[in-house]
Design a protein around this motif. Structure first.
Motif, PDB file in Angstrom:
ATOM      1  N   GLU A 141      56.901  85.556  57.271  1.00 35.47           N
ATOM      2  CA  GLU A 141      58.364  85.571  57.370  1.00 35.47           C
ATOM      3  C   GLU A 141      58.943  84.202  57.005  1.00 35.47           C
ATOM      4  N   PHE A 142      58.273  83.131  57.447  1.00 41.28           N
ATOM      5  CA  PHE A 142      58.742  81.781  57.117  1.00 41.28           C
ATOM      6  C   PHE A 142      58.666  81.510  55.618  1.00 41.28           C
ATOM      7  N   LEU A 143      57.541  81.893  54.997  1.00 43.12           N
ATOM      8  CA  LEU A 143      57.377  81.635  53.572  1.00 43.12           C
ATOM      9  C   LEU A 143      58.407  82.390  52.751  1.00 43.12           C
ATOM     10  N   HIS A 144      58.663  83.639  53.121  1.00 39.19           N
ATOM     11  CA  HIS A 144      59.670  84.405  52.395  1.00 39.19           C
ATOM     12  C   HIS A 144      61.075  83.859  52.653  1.00 39.19           C
ATOM     13  N   SER A 145      61.311  83.309  53.839  1.00 42.60           N
ATOM     14  CA  SER A 145      62.624  82.714  54.100  1.00 42.60           C
ATOM     15  C   SER A 145      62.845  81.486  53.233  1.00 42.60           C
ATOM     16  N   GLN A 146      61.755  80.745  52.923  1.00 44.17           N
ATOM     17  CA  GLN A 146      61.872  79.603  52.023  1.00 44.17           C
ATOM     18  C   GLN A 146      62.299  80.055  50.629  1.00 44.17           C
ATOM     19  N   ILE A 147      61.744  81.163  50.157  1.00 43.10           N
ATOM     20  CA  ILE A 147      62.140  81.694  48.853  1.00 43.10           C
ATOM     21  C   ILE A 147      63.587  82.165  48.884  1.00 43.10           C
ATOM     22  N   ASP A 148      63.982  82.814  49.979  1.00 42.34           N
ATOM     23  CA  ASP A 148      65.358  83.320  50.085  1.00 42.34           C
ATOM     24  C   ASP A 148      66.365  82.177  50.086  1.00 42.34           C
ATOM     25  N   LYS A 149      65.994  81.046  50.693  1.00 38.46           N
ATOM     26  CA  LYS A 149      66.907  79.906  50.758  1.00 38.46           C
ATOM     27  C   LYS A 149      66.944  79.108  49.458  1.00 38.46           C
ATOM     28  N   ALA A 150      65.878  79.190  48.660  1.00 45.35           N
ATOM     29  CA  ALA A 150      65.796  78.419  47.419  1.00 45.35           C
ATOM     30  C   ALA A 150      66.629  79.084  46.323  1.00 45.35           C
ATOM     31  N   GLU A 151      66.959  78.280  45.277  1.00 42.61           N
ATOM     32  CA  GLU A 151      67.761  78.784  44.162  1.00 42.61           C
ATOM     33  C   GLU A 151      66.825  79.399  43.124  1.00 42.61           C
ATOM     34  N   VAL A 152      66.206  80.524  43.499  1.00 45.47           N
ATOM     35  CA  VAL A 152      65.274  81.208  42.610  1.00 45.47           C
ATOM     36  C   VAL A 152      65.876  82.498  42.090  1.00 45.47           C
ATOM     37  N   SER A 153      66.387  83.311  42.999  1.00 41.82           N
ATOM     38  CA  SER A 153      66.908  84.622  42.621  1.00 41.82           C
ATOM     39  C   SER A 153      68.409  84.613  42.381  1.00 41.82           C
ATOM     40  N   ILE A 154      69.108  83.661  42.979  1.00 42.85           N
ATOM     41  CA  ILE A 154      70.567  83.595  42.827  1.00 42.85           C
ATOM     42  C   ILE A 154      70.990  82.139  42.797  1.00 42.85           C
ATOM     43  N   GLY A 155      71.982  81.824  41.998  1.00 46.69           N
ATOM     44  CA  GLY A 155      72.455  80.450  41.894  1.00 46.69           C
ATOM     45  C   GLY A 155      73.169  79.995  43.147  1.00 46.69           C
ATOM     46  N   ALA A 156      73.092  78.702  43.428  1.00 39.49           N
ATOM     47  CA  ALA A 156      73.786  78.113  44.572  1.00 39.49           C
ATOM     48  C   ALA A 156      75.100  77.500  44.117  1.00 39.49           C
ATOM     49  N   LYS A 157      76.144  77.669  44.912  1.00 44.74           N
ATOM     50  CA  LYS A 157      77.438  77.081  44.588  1.00 44.74           C
ATOM     51  C   LYS A 157      77.397  75.597  44.958  1.00 44.74           C
ATOM     52  N   LEU A 158      77.446  74.755  43.935  1.00 43.12           N
ATOM     53  CA  LEU A 158      77.271  73.322  44.128  1.00 43.12           C
ATOM     54  C   LEU A 158      78.609  72.596  44.000  1.00 43.12           C
ATOM     55  N   PRO A 159      78.775  71.479  44.703  1.00 42.73           N
ATOM     56  CA  PRO A 159      80.069  70.779  44.686  1.00 42.73           C
ATOM     57  C   PRO A 159      80.371  70.065  43.377  1.00 42.73           C
ATOM     58  N   SER A 160      79.341  69.590  42.664  1.00 41.70           N
ATOM     59  CA  SER A 160      79.581  68.844  41.427  1.00 41.70           C
ATOM     60  C   SER A 160      78.323  68.884  40.576  1.00 41.70           C
ATOM     61  N   GLU A 161      78.402  68.250  39.386  1.00 48.15           N
ATOM     62  CA  GLU A 161      77.254  68.229  38.481  1.00 48.15           C
ATOM     63  C   GLU A 161      76.099  67.404  39.041  1.00 48.15           C
ATOM     64  N   TYR A 162      76.369  66.555  40.045  1.00 51.12           N
ATOM     65  CA  TYR A 162      75.313  65.735  40.617  1.00 51.12           C
ATOM     66  C   TYR A 162      74.423  66.536  41.563  1.00 51.12           C
TER      67      TYR A 162
END
Length: 548
Positions: free
Chosen positions: A122-143
Motif C-alpha cells: 500500500e505504501f509503495l503504490h501510494s508513492q506512485i499515486d503521489k508522484a507525477e507519473v500518471s497525471i501532471g501536477a499543477k506547479l506554481p512556476s517554471e522553476y
C-alpha cells in the motif's frame, strides 16, 4: 535467519543487564567512598597531634573532587560507547529483519500483490499515486518542474552541468551505470514476460518464434527523481526491422522497481506539422531548408511544413526557396502564410497552428536557426500525447564559431560544423544545454487550442514562450522536459532592441552573453591583454638569454 536474530536479541538483553549492573556498582562505590565517618572518635587525616589549616582541607577536597570528576568522565565515555554499540546492533537486527521479509515475500520488479505485505504494498503504490507519473501536477512556476535526463546504452546527457561537469557524460559514472543497467534489464523483463493487463499483443518473429527483446533493442530512456517519492524511468525499445516502439514506464519508490505500464506505440502514421515563424533572414531559411530536405523529405517523409512570413521584403525569396525544394524533391506538403505586419513570434505560431484544418495533428514549434535530426522527430512523436503529455526538449545551443575555432584562420563552414553535430560532439567548449529556453516544443493542436495558445499581449523578443510553458504547468498535462542530443541551435548574432521592456532587455542580454562562448573561452578573451603581455615578457627574456 530466526536463530541468528534470537542470538542478537539475547546479546542485546545481556548488554543492557550488564550496563545496569555496572551503573549500580559505580553508584555503590561512590556512596561508600563519599559517606561520612561513623566513628565519632576518628581524627582528621594527618599525623596525630599536628595542626592543619583551612587551606590544607580545601586542597584535599579539591583533589578528591578532581578525582571523582575524572572517574565520572571515564564512566560517561564508557556508557556512550555502550549506547553506540547497542544502536549499531539494533540497526543490524532491523536490516536483517527487512531482508528476511523481502526474501520471504519475493518482491520483484512488478511487485507481487499476493506475496508482498499489504502495508508495504500500500505504501509503495501510494508513492506512485503521489508522484507525477500518471497525471501532471499543477506547479506554481517554471522553476517547479522536475526535468528528465536522457540516456542511451553508452551515454548520459546531463542537464545540470555546473562549471566542471560535461553535458555529455562518457563514460558514465559506475553507480549511475549500474542503476541504468538494472532499469534496462527490468524493462526487458516487463516486455518479454508481459502481464495480462499490459497494453501490448504478443508478436511473433519472422520464423514464427516468440519475439524476444534484448539490450541492443534499447533506443533511449529518460529518468528523473522526485526527492520525496522516487525515481521515474521512461524506456523505449525497438526492433530494427519493425516500425513499432515498445514503451515501458518504471518507478523506484525508494524501494523495488514497480511497473507502471507497458504499451506499444505505433508512430508510422504520425504526421508532424513543423511551424516556422519568419521575417527576413532568407539565407538562414535556405540553410534550414537544406536540413529540412535531408531529414524530413529524404528520411522521415511524414512532415508538413508551415511557414508564417511577416512583411513583404524577402517574401519572394522565401517562395522561390520553397518552390525549388518542391520541384527538386517532389515535395508539396507545405503551407506559406503571409502576414503584412510586424514580426511577433507568438502571433506567427498561433496563426500557423490554426492554419491546419485536417483534423488532429502533432505540431513542432521551430525557429529558422534550429537544426534537428530524424531521431529527434521520433522523440517528438514518442513524448507527446493528446490530452496527456507535451514535450519540451532542451536544445543544445552552439557557441560563436569565431571563438570556438579561434585557432583557425577562418571558421569552418556550417556544413562541416553540422558533421560534428551528427557525430554527437557535445563538448563544453562547443555549446551548452539551453535550459532557460522554452521556444522549441511538441504538442498536439487540440491541447494548444484548449490551453489558449500564446498570450498576444507580449510584444517583441522573448516572454511569450515562458507564458505558454506556464500554462501547461498549471494544467493537468504532463510536461516532458529533457535534453535531446539531436536538436541544435545554430549560433547567430543577436540584437537587443531599445523598444524592449527592461525585463525583456535583461533576458535578451543574458541570452546573448550565454551564446557567445564557454566560461574558459570568455576568460581567455577577458584576460587577452594580460596573456599577450606575458608572452612578450617571455619572448624578451628568451632573446636576452640568447644574446647573453
Amino acid at each position: 535467519m530466526p536463530r541468528r536474530g534470537l542470538i542478537l536479541q539475547t546479546r542485546t538483553h545481556w548488554l543492557l543487564l550488564g550496563l545496569a549492573l555496572l551503573c549500580s556498582l559505580i553508584l555503590f562505590l561512590y556512596l561508600l567512598e563519599c559517606a561520612p565517618q561513623t566513628d565519632g572518635n576518628a581524627s582528621l587525616p594527618g599525623i596525630i597531634g599536628e595542626n592543619y589549616g583551612k587551606e590544607y582541607y580545601q586542597a584535599l577536597l579539591q583533589e578528591q573532587e578532581e578525582h571523582y570528576q575524572t572517574r565520572a568522565t571515564s564512566l560517561k565515555r564508557q556508557i556512550a560507547q555502550l549506547k553506540q554499540e547497542l544502536q549499531e546492533m539494533s540497526e543490524k537486527m532491523r536490516s536483517l529483519q527487512e531482508r528476511k521479509n523481502v526474501g520471504a515475500n519475493g518482491i520483484s520488479y512488478q511487485g507481487n500483490k499476493e506475496q508482498a505485505p499489504s502495508d508495504l504494498l500500500e505504501f509503495l503504490h501510494s508513492q506512485i499515486d503521489k508522484a507525477e507519473v500518471s497525471i501532471g501536477a499543477k506547479l506554481p512556476s517554471e522553476y517547479g518542474v522536475i526535468p528528465f535526463e536522457s540516456f542511451t546504452l553508452m551515454k548520459v546527457f546531463q542537464l545540470e552541468m555546473g562549471l566542471t561537469r560535461h553535458p555529455e557524460e562518457k563514460p558514465v559514472r559506475k553507480d549511475k551505470r549500474d542503476e541504468l543497467v538494472e532499469v534496462i534489464e527490468a524493462g526487458l523483463e516487463v516486455i518479454n514476460n508481459p502481464d495480462e493487463d499490459d497494453e501490448q499483443e504478443d508478436e511473433d518473429g519472422p520464423l514464427g518464434e516468440k519475439l524476444i527483446f534484448n539490450e541492443n533493442d534499447f533506443v533511449e530512456g529518460y529518468y528523473r527523481t522526485e526527492k520525496d517519492k522516487g525515481t521515474q524511468y521512461e524506456l523505449f525499445f525497438k526492433k530494427a526491422d519493425l516500425m513499432e516502439y515498445r514503451h515501458v514506464t518504471l518507478f523506484r519508490p525508494f524501494g523495488p522497481l514497480m511497473k507502471v505500464k507497458s504499451e506499444m506505440i505505433d508512430i508510422t502514421r504520425s504526421v508532424i506539422n513543423i511551424i516556422v515563424p519568419l521575417a527576413g533572414r532568407t539565407e538562414a531559411f535556405a540553410q534550414f531548408m537544406q536540413n529540412f530536405r535531408d531529414v524530413c523529405i529524404h528520411q522521415d517523409k511524414r512532415i508538413h511544413l508551415t511557414v508564417v512570413y511577416f512583411g513583404k521584403e524577402g517574401l519572394s525569396k522565401v517562395k522561390s526557396i520553397l518552390e525549388s525544394v518542391a520541384s527538386e524533391s517532389n515535395f508539396h506538403n507545405y503551407t506559406l502564410v503571409s502576414l503584412n505586419e510586424e514580426f511577433n513570434r507568438g502571433r506567427g505560431l498561433n496563426v500557423g497552428a490554426r492554419a491546419w484544418d485536417k483534423g488532429e495533428v502533432l505540431m513542432f514549434f521551430c525557429d529558422v536557426d534550429i537544426y534537428f535530426s530524424a531521431e529527434f522527430l521520433n522523440s517528438c512523436r514518442l513524448n507527446a500525447e493528446p490530452g496527456k503529455k507535451v514535450f519540451y526538449p532542451v536544445v543544445f545551443s552552439l557557441y560563436n564559431p569565431a571563438i570556438v575555432y579561434a585557432n583557425l584562420d577562418v571558421p569552418p563552414p556550417v556544413e562541416q560544423q553540422l558533421v560534428r553535430l551528427l557525430l554527437s560532439v557535445h563538448k563544453k567548449d562547443s555549446g551548452f544545454w539551453r535550459d532557460f529556453g522554452f521556444g522549441m516544443t511538441c504538442q498536439y493542436q487540440s491541447d494548444f487550442l484548449t490551453i489558449g495558445g500564446f498570450d498576444m499581449e507580449v510584444k517583441g523578443w522573448g516572454g511569450e514562450d515562458v507564458h505558454l510553458y506556464r500554462k501547461y504547468l498549471h494544467s493537468d498535462l504532463i510536461v516532458i522536459r529533457t535534453p535531446v542530443p539531436g536538436l541544435f541551435h545554430l549560433w547567430h548574432e543577436k540584437r537587443c532592441a531599445d523598444e524592449l521592456t527592461p525585463e525583456q532587455y535583461r533576458m535578451c542580454i543574458q541570452s546573448k552573453a550565454m551564446n557567445e562562448a564557454s566560461h574558459s573561452h570568455l576568460g581567455m578573451l577577458v584576460f587577452r591583454e594580460e596573456i599577450e603581455t606575458h608572452l612578450h615578457k617571455q619572448a624578451y627574456r628568451t632573446n636576452s638569454e640568447a644574446v647573453g
